[in-house]
Motif scaffolding. Structure first.
Motif, PDB file in Angstrom:
ATOM      1  N   UNK A 112       0.685  -1.232  -0.147  1.00 15.60           N
ATOM      2  CA  UNK A 112      -0.121   0.014   0.081  1.00 15.60           C
ATOM      3  C   UNK A 112       0.664   1.230  -0.024  1.00 15.60           C
ATOM      4  N   UNK A 113       0.183   2.395  -0.346  1.00 19.44           N
ATOM      5  CA  UNK A 113       0.920   3.755  -0.284  1.00 19.44           C
ATOM      6  C   UNK A 113      -0.131   4.564   0.562  1.00 19.44           C
ATOM      7  N   UNK A 114       0.467   5.490   1.214  1.00 19.89           N
ATOM      8  CA  UNK A 114      -0.106   6.499   1.886  1.00 19.89           C
ATOM      9  C   UNK A 114       0.651   7.924   1.783  1.00 19.89           C
ATOM     10  N   UNK A 115      -0.134   8.998   1.589  1.00 20.16           N
ATOM     11  CA  UNK A 115       0.510  10.217   1.554  1.00 20.16           C
ATOM     12  C   UNK A 115       0.327  11.047   2.963  1.00 20.16           C
ATOM     13  N   UNK A 116       1.451  11.183   3.654  1.00 23.06           N
ATOM     14  CA  UNK A 116       1.168  11.558   5.038  1.00 23.06           C
ATOM     15  C   UNK A 116       1.875  13.154   4.997  1.00 23.06           C
ATOM     16  N   UNK A 117       1.124  14.146   5.567  1.00 25.29           N
ATOM     17  CA  UNK A 117       1.436  15.603   5.484  1.00 25.29           C
ATOM     18  C   UNK A 117       2.812  15.718   6.231  1.00 25.29           C
ATOM     19  N   UNK A 118       3.827  16.474   6.075  1.00 24.06           N
ATOM     20  CA  UNK A 118       4.804  17.063   7.127  1.00 24.06           C
ATOM     21  C   UNK A 118       4.103  17.671   7.995  1.00 24.06           C
ATOM     22  N   UNK A 119       4.749  17.587   9.453  1.00 22.77           N
ATOM     23  CA  UNK A 119       4.088  17.894  10.657  1.00 22.77           C
ATOM     24  C   UNK A 119       4.183  19.410  10.840  1.00 22.77           C
ATOM     25  N   UNK A 120       5.328  20.013  10.722  1.00 22.04           N
ATOM     26  CA  UNK A 120       6.010  21.409  10.899  1.00 22.04           C
ATOM     27  C   UNK A 120       6.538  22.039   9.772  1.00 22.04           C
ATOM     28  N   UNK A 121       5.993  22.903   9.104  1.00 25.43           N
ATOM     29  CA  UNK A 121       6.682  23.840   7.884  1.00 25.43           C
ATOM     30  C   UNK A 121       6.877  25.137   8.264  1.00 25.43           C
ATOM     31  N   UNK A 122       8.194  25.470   7.711  1.00 24.50           N
ATOM     32  CA  UNK A 122       8.326  27.038   7.915  1.00 24.50           C
ATOM     33  C   UNK A 122       8.159  27.729   6.556  1.00 24.50           C
ATOM     34  N   UNK A 191      14.982  26.417  10.942  1.00 29.01           N
ATOM     35  CA  UNK A 191      15.617  25.169  10.723  1.00 29.01           C
ATOM     36  C   UNK A 191      16.471  24.638  11.881  1.00 29.01           C
ATOM     37  N   UNK A 192      16.734  25.517  12.970  1.00 30.07           N
ATOM     38  CA  UNK A 192      17.577  24.714  14.013  1.00 30.07           C
ATOM     39  C   UNK A 192      16.652  24.945  15.302  1.00 30.07           C
ATOM     40  N   UNK A 193      15.584  25.807  15.450  1.00 24.16           N
ATOM     41  CA  UNK A 193      15.181  26.212  16.446  1.00 24.16           C
ATOM     42  C   UNK A 193      15.707  26.919  17.394  1.00 24.16           C
ATOM     43  N   UNK A 194      14.903  27.838  18.048  1.00 25.41           N
ATOM     44  CA  UNK A 194      15.573  28.793  19.105  1.00 25.41           C
ATOM     45  C   UNK A 194      14.433  28.763  20.167  1.00 25.41           C
ATOM     46  N   UNK A 195      14.765  29.564  21.429  1.00 26.41           N
ATOM     47  CA  UNK A 195      13.991  29.710  22.660  1.00 26.41           C
ATOM     48  C   UNK A 195      12.567  30.082  22.105  1.00 26.41           C
ATOM     49  N   UNK A 196      12.244  30.664  21.248  1.00 24.63           N
ATOM     50  CA  UNK A 196      10.909  31.297  20.885  1.00 24.63           C
ATOM     51  C   UNK A 196      10.531  30.697  19.442  1.00 24.63           C
ATOM     52  N   UNK A 197      11.236  30.289  18.676  1.00 32.52           N
ATOM     53  CA  UNK A 197      10.890  29.896  17.311  1.00 32.52           C
ATOM     54  C   UNK A 197      11.032  28.215  17.330  1.00 32.52           C
ATOM     55  N   UNK A 198       9.758  27.555  17.020  1.00 28.66           N
ATOM     56  CA  UNK A 198      10.202  26.051  17.043  1.00 28.66           C
ATOM     57  C   UNK A 198      10.848  25.477  15.634  1.00 28.66           C
ATOM     58  N   UNK A 199      11.614  24.569  15.974  1.00 24.80           N
ATOM     59  CA  UNK A 199      12.258  23.791  14.817  1.00 24.80           C
ATOM     60  C   UNK A 199      11.343  23.119  13.777  1.00 24.80           C
ATOM     61  N   UNK A 200      11.370  23.495  12.542  1.00 26.52           N
ATOM     62  CA  UNK A 200      10.437  23.041  11.635  1.00 26.52           C
ATOM     63  C   UNK A 200      11.259  21.879  10.779  1.00 26.52           C
ATOM     64  N   UNK A 201      10.225  21.040  10.129  1.00 22.82           N
ATOM     65  CA  UNK A 201      10.884  19.909   9.107  1.00 22.82           C
ATOM     66  C   UNK A 201      11.247  20.217   8.133  1.00 22.82           C
ATOM     67  N   UNK A 202      10.633  21.618   7.363  1.00 18.29           N
ATOM     68  CA  UNK A 202      10.544  21.762   6.145  1.00 18.29           C
ATOM     69  C   UNK A 202      10.519  23.228   5.973  1.00 18.29           C
ATOM     70  N   UNK A 203      11.251  23.844   5.013  1.00 18.55           N
ATOM     71  CA  UNK A 203      11.295  25.154   4.495  1.00 18.55           C
ATOM     72  C   UNK A 203      10.990  25.397   3.349  1.00 18.55           C
ATOM     73  N   UNK A 204       9.778  26.427   2.914  1.00 18.84           N
ATOM     74  CA  UNK A 204       9.444  26.724   1.598  1.00 18.84           C
ATOM     75  C   UNK A 204       9.347  28.185   1.623  1.00 18.84           C
ATOM     76  N   UNK A 205       9.732  28.468   0.022  1.00 19.07           N
ATOM     77  CA  UNK A 205       9.707  29.842  -0.280  1.00 19.07           C
ATOM     78  C   UNK A 205      10.700  30.549  -0.900  1.00 19.07           C
ATOM     79  N   UNK A 206      10.614  31.495  -1.676  1.00 22.91           N
ATOM     80  CA  UNK A 206      11.813  32.019  -2.355  1.00 22.91           C
ATOM     81  C   UNK A 206      12.346  33.165  -1.371  1.00 22.91           C
ATOM     82  N   UNK A 207      13.519  33.747  -2.007  1.00 19.05           N
ATOM     83  CA  UNK A 207      14.394  34.600  -1.252  1.00 19.05           C
ATOM     84  C   UNK A 207      15.541  35.166  -2.002  1.00 19.05           C
ATOM     85  N   UNK A 208      16.212  35.983  -1.498  1.00 25.00           N
ATOM     86  CA  UNK A 208      17.585  36.583  -2.227  1.00 25.00           C
ATOM     87  C   UNK A 208      18.500  35.433  -2.001  1.00 25.00           C
TER      88      UNK A 208
END
Length: 454
Positions: A112-122, A191-208
């Motif tokens: 079988x195959x399942x498509x499971x969403x990522x838990x935490x995304x930035x 990506x690494x997590x800090x005291x106030x920003x939770x660590x994510x599993x995946x990062x999306x989006x454009x930038x410089x």
């Protein structure tokens, strides 16, 4: 005949279409390492240095967001909702195309195959120069349609001010947390997590360039959507194309920044010459000419070929992010071309629609990456996983014999013995053999059984 270049790009690049900047990688590594060790303190230091922004809290509370939404004109809110409806509709159709399934490949053996969403995304929403509302739709909303449980959105201030319209777009797209934080410091913190920003599993989006390099260095520690550089446009035009439309659409992308490739390939020298002439005229009154003019000067190209088949073939070599087809039969390009991030067919369809409102995702491969990947879509936020179950003893015994032979062909005796165990246990139920010979490490009966097909 060889293509004729009426205009060539002026900037020399490496083999991947990148103008090298050796200092960027070093700076980015230093920021990431510092944030990894010192957390929020370093985030604040770099935000103040790069963006002149160091509020008491980078995070917006629910009350903050409610107040900000009141500052955004009603028409902008309504437009955000309409655009997000388009993006959501297309993203939901993409998700519906991905089916979980299970099949019985032989009696008693189920795969079988399942498509499971990522838990935490930035989601990184750029905006140091312009408020880029559309990037919120493309990243945050698409992740939410995929079923991502928690999405953090980060966007920089604009000239020391809150980007209110962007914040509204992020909130309406479904962001669970919003931080007014930009640059590589935002990407590193997520990506690494800090005291106030939770660590994510995946990062999306454009930038410089700094954001792109940050994603490159952090890839593996977290997942990323794709490596995206400066935006690109390539127009394929025939002799019937309107040069004014060609020139307008080249500049519409060139205004993104000073390093945007804008390329015209046409079978008409007249169309090429008039388009070049009109680009120069349109730049006179274009408010963003300071950026668009530099891009056109340094990265603009106009190429004349013999026929459209040659034009499509040359366009495929460029593998551009955005390809716009201004020909009498634009759908011909769908059969002729393979390498592009997104293709826009006919004069009624411009790249700006894709960037801002039509509903397809605008986070797309650049720098020839369209040769091996598509752009951001629902599937990027899903992990396609498999499962296996053998419910039938006879089927397990048969697989055990096959596994034994296949594993020994690779000299993996431990694997072979796992197969042997099931072959003998389920075929003959020889518990004495299993508890005696197997425990004693006597492999001879198993070798013979596998070799003889027993």
């Amino acid at each position: 005949m060889a293509p004729t270049y009426l205009k060539r790009k002026a900037v020399q690049e490496d083999g991947q279409g990148v103008k090298t900047n050796e200092g960027v990688a070093s700076i980015v590594k230093g920021v990431i390492d510092d944030i990894r060790i010192n957390g929020d303190a370093s985030v604040r230091t770099y935000s103040e240095r790069f963006d002149k922004w160091a509020p008491e809290s980078f995070s917006l509370s629910d009350e903050d967001i409610k107040g900000i939404l009141k500052q955004v004109p009603e028409q902008i809110i309504n437009d955000i909702k309409e655009v997000q409806k388009n993006v959501r509709t297309f993203a939901e159709a993409q998700k519906d195309s991905l089916k979980d399934f299970e099949l019985e490949i032989q009696p008693g053996v189920f795969l079988g195959q399942k498509n499971n969403p990522i838990e935490n995304v930035g989601a990184y929403i750029p905006g140091g120069r312009y408020p880029l509302l559309a990037s919120a739709h493309m990243t945050i909303l698409t992740a939410k349609v995929a079923g991502v449980k928690h999405v953090i959105g980060c966007t920089p201030p604009i000239q020391g001010q809150l980007p209110t319209s962007t914040i509204a777009a992020m909130h309406l797209a479904g962001a669970d947390e919003i931080f007014i934080l930009g640059g590589v410091q935002a990407v590193a913190a997520m990506a690494v997590g800090t005291e106030t920003i939770r660590k994510v599993d995946f990062i999306a989006g454009p930038g410089n360039a700094f954001v792109a390099e940050g994603k490159r260095q952090l890839f593996g520690e977290v997942g990323i959507d794709l490596f995206a550089g400066p935006t690109e446009v390539l127009i394929v035009a025939d002799e019937h194309a309107d040069p004014y439309t060609v020139a307008t659409d080249l500049l519409s992308q060139a205004e993104h920044g000073p390093d945007t490739p804008a390329i015209l390939i046409t079978n008409s020298r007249e169309v090429a010459e008039k388009s070049i002439e009109l680009v120069d005229k349109l730049l006179v009154n274009l408010p963003t000419a300071g950026l668009a003019g530099v891009s056109w000067r340094d990265y603009g190209e106009a190429i004349v070929v013999d026929d459209l088949d040659e034009a499509f073939a040359l366009a495929d070599e460029y593998a551009a992010e955005h390809v716009q087809i201004l020909t009498q039969n634009p759908r011909q390009a769908l059969q002729k071309m393979k390498n592009f991030g997104a293709i826009f067919l006919g004069e009624g369809t411009c790249v700006s629609y894709g960037d801002k409102c039509i509903g397809t995702n605008h986070v797309l491969p650049t720098r020839k990456a369209a040769r091996y990947t598509g752009g951001l879509w629902v599937g990027k936020f899903l992990r396609t996983v498999t499962y296996q179950e053998v419910r039938n003893n006879e089927a397990s015994a048969k697989l055990g014999r096959l596994c034994g032979r296949a594993a020994r062909a690779e000299t993996f005796e431990g694997h072979a013995r796992s197969g042997d165990l099931r072959a003998h246990k389920f075929l003959n139920d020889q518990h004495d053999w299993i508890n005696g010979k197997l425990a004693a490490g006597d492999a001879r009966p198993r070798v013979e059984a596998s070799q003889n097909g027993a």
